[in-house]
Design a protein around this motif. Structure first.
Motif, short mmCIF file in Angstrom:
data_model
loop_
_atom_site.label_atom_id
_atom_site.label_comp_id
_atom_site.label_asym_id
_atom_site.label_seq_id
_atom_site.Cartn_x
_atom_site.Cartn_y
_atom_site.Cartn_z
N GLY A 34 47.98 38.19 49.31
CA GLY A 34 46.55 38.45 49.56
C GLY A 34 46.17 39.88 49.06
N PRO A 35 44.83 40.14 48.61
CA PRO A 35 44.45 41.47 48.25
C PRO A 35 44.78 42.44 49.11
CG PRO A 35 42.53 39.69 47.95
CD PRO A 35 43.56 39.21 48.78
N ALA A 38 43.54 42.25 53.20
CA ALA A 38 43.44 40.87 53.34
C ALA A 38 43.87 40.58 54.79
CB ALA A 38 44.05 39.95 52.37
N VAL A 199 48.28 32.33 51.28
CA VAL A 199 47.45 33.47 50.70
C VAL A 199 46.12 33.44 51.57
CG1 VAL A 199 45.96 33.64 48.71
CG2 VAL A 199 47.98 32.27 48.45
N ARG A 201 42.71 35.53 52.42
CA ARG A 201 41.45 36.50 51.91
C ARG A 201 40.71 36.72 53.08
NH1 ARG A 201 38.98 32.93 48.32
NH2 ARG A 201 37.49 32.19 49.91
N SER A 202 40.33 38.06 53.19
CA SER A 202 39.48 38.46 54.23
C SER A 202 39.71 38.05 55.63
CB SER A 202 37.73 37.90 53.86
OG SER A 202 37.57 38.22 52.92
N THR A 290 41.33 33.98 45.13
CA THR A 290 40.91 35.44 45.71
C THR A 290 39.86 36.13 44.93
OG1 THR A 290 42.85 36.92 44.83
CG2 THR A 290 43.22 35.59 47.03
N GLU A 294 35.23 39.79 48.98
CA GLU A 294 35.41 39.75 50.68
C GLU A 294 34.15 40.18 51.23
OE1 GLU A 294 40.01 41.24 50.63
OE2 GLU A 294 38.54 42.29 51.51
#
Length: 299
Positions: A34-35, A38, A199, A201-202, A290, A294
């Motif tokens: 994840g970024p 995340a 994975v 995200r947010s 991703t 976000e």
């Protein structure tokens, strides 16, 4: 096995983890991707009882961390390679942990040898490089011979030789039936290491699949086709195919496997000069999943 059920963590107005649920199976390496921001590290810290969830639950080998009788013998973790006291030697740091976990002191020397730090065992940790600190953290993680292993960005600071060493170590641990759960931002290494990927995200789960399936879901493989009958072949492709022309007799296509294209060409007697598959890398699939921004207010 590691289980996360509807896990949520809020810091004031910031929603760091949002109704997250997943299972990490034993006997394989599961990558946690994840970024930045995340929710990966927050999730791992909640698994280990270091942060209390706002709601939801997390279990390691069927129990909450606080309910484990001998936690070091059940789960080992590497969250911060710089957590060791800089004034202690590497050997003393591991022996201190052994005493806290009721583990024989000789285990410290065994692990120093296994991670390649026997030459630095009597040096103060404050003089260790980041890569050496990672190795010391891995030794600490393994002290209790645990069945579940959590690692947050363990590749940071390791040289190429160290990365290969860690990859082989984790593969061996997974092959022994242990649960291996690690996060990393180095997609090429995760592609070479992980059997399965999660994975986020947010703070929300966006994929829970094998590494190969992630690539397929995020766009799939690209097939390059060169043929004197390329225009005719294009008309035979299904409506789901996405075609991009490069030259009058060459196009690339996604949404149709190379074998199916070859079968179509053979059935119509269309000659093929090239039929090659360019597989999407894990990094490309991750970026595609991703790429959307976000939501405001998360971290």
């Amino acid at each position: 096995m590691i289980e996360v059920r509807a896990l949520t963590k809020r810091y004031g107005e910031v929603l760091a983890v949002d109704d997250l649920s997943f299972t990490v199976e034993s006997g394989r390496i599961t990558g946690f991707l994840g970024p930045n921001g995340a929710g990966k590290s927050t999730t791992m810290r909640m698994l280990l009882g270091l942060h209390a969830p706002t709601s939801g639950d997390a279990f390691i080998m069927g129990k909450r961390y606080r309910d484990l009788r001998d936690p070091m013998r059940v789960v080992g973790a590497l969250l911060d390679p710089k957590s060791a006291h800089p004034g202690r030697t590497g050997r003393d740091h591991l022996r201190w942990l052994c005493r806290g976990g009721r583990i024989p002191l000789k285990r410290a020397d065994e692990l120093l040898g296994r991670v390649g730090l026997e030459h630095a065992a009597d040096r103060r940790v404050g003089g260790y490089s980041l890569g050496m600190c990672q190795r010391l953290g891995i030794a600490a993680m393994l002290l209790g011979d645990p069945g579940a292993l959590l690692l947050d960005e363990p590749l940071n600071g390791l040289d190429p030789q160290g990365i290969v060493w860690l990859r082989d170590l984790l593969r061996g641990l997974a092959d022994e039936g242990r649960t291996v759960f690690l996060s990393s931002h180095l997609m090429n290494e995760m592609e070479a290491t992980a059997d399965h990927v999660l994975v986020v995200r947010s703070g929300r789960l966006v994929a829970d699949v094998s590494a190969a399936e992630l690539s397929h879901r995020a766009g799939g493989d690209t097939v390059r086709v060169t043929s004197p009958g390329a225009r005719d072949l294009e008309t035979l492709l299904p409506a789901s195919a996405t075609v991009t022309w490069e030259e009058p007799d060459t196009f690339t296509v996604t949404g149709v496997p190379a074998a199916a294209i070859g079968d179509l060409a053979a059935a119509r007697g269309i000659a093929l000069h090239e039929l090659a598959t360019d597989r999407m890398r894990l990094e490309d699939a991750f970026m595609e999943l991703t790429a959307r921004p976000e939501k405001e207010g998360r971290r």
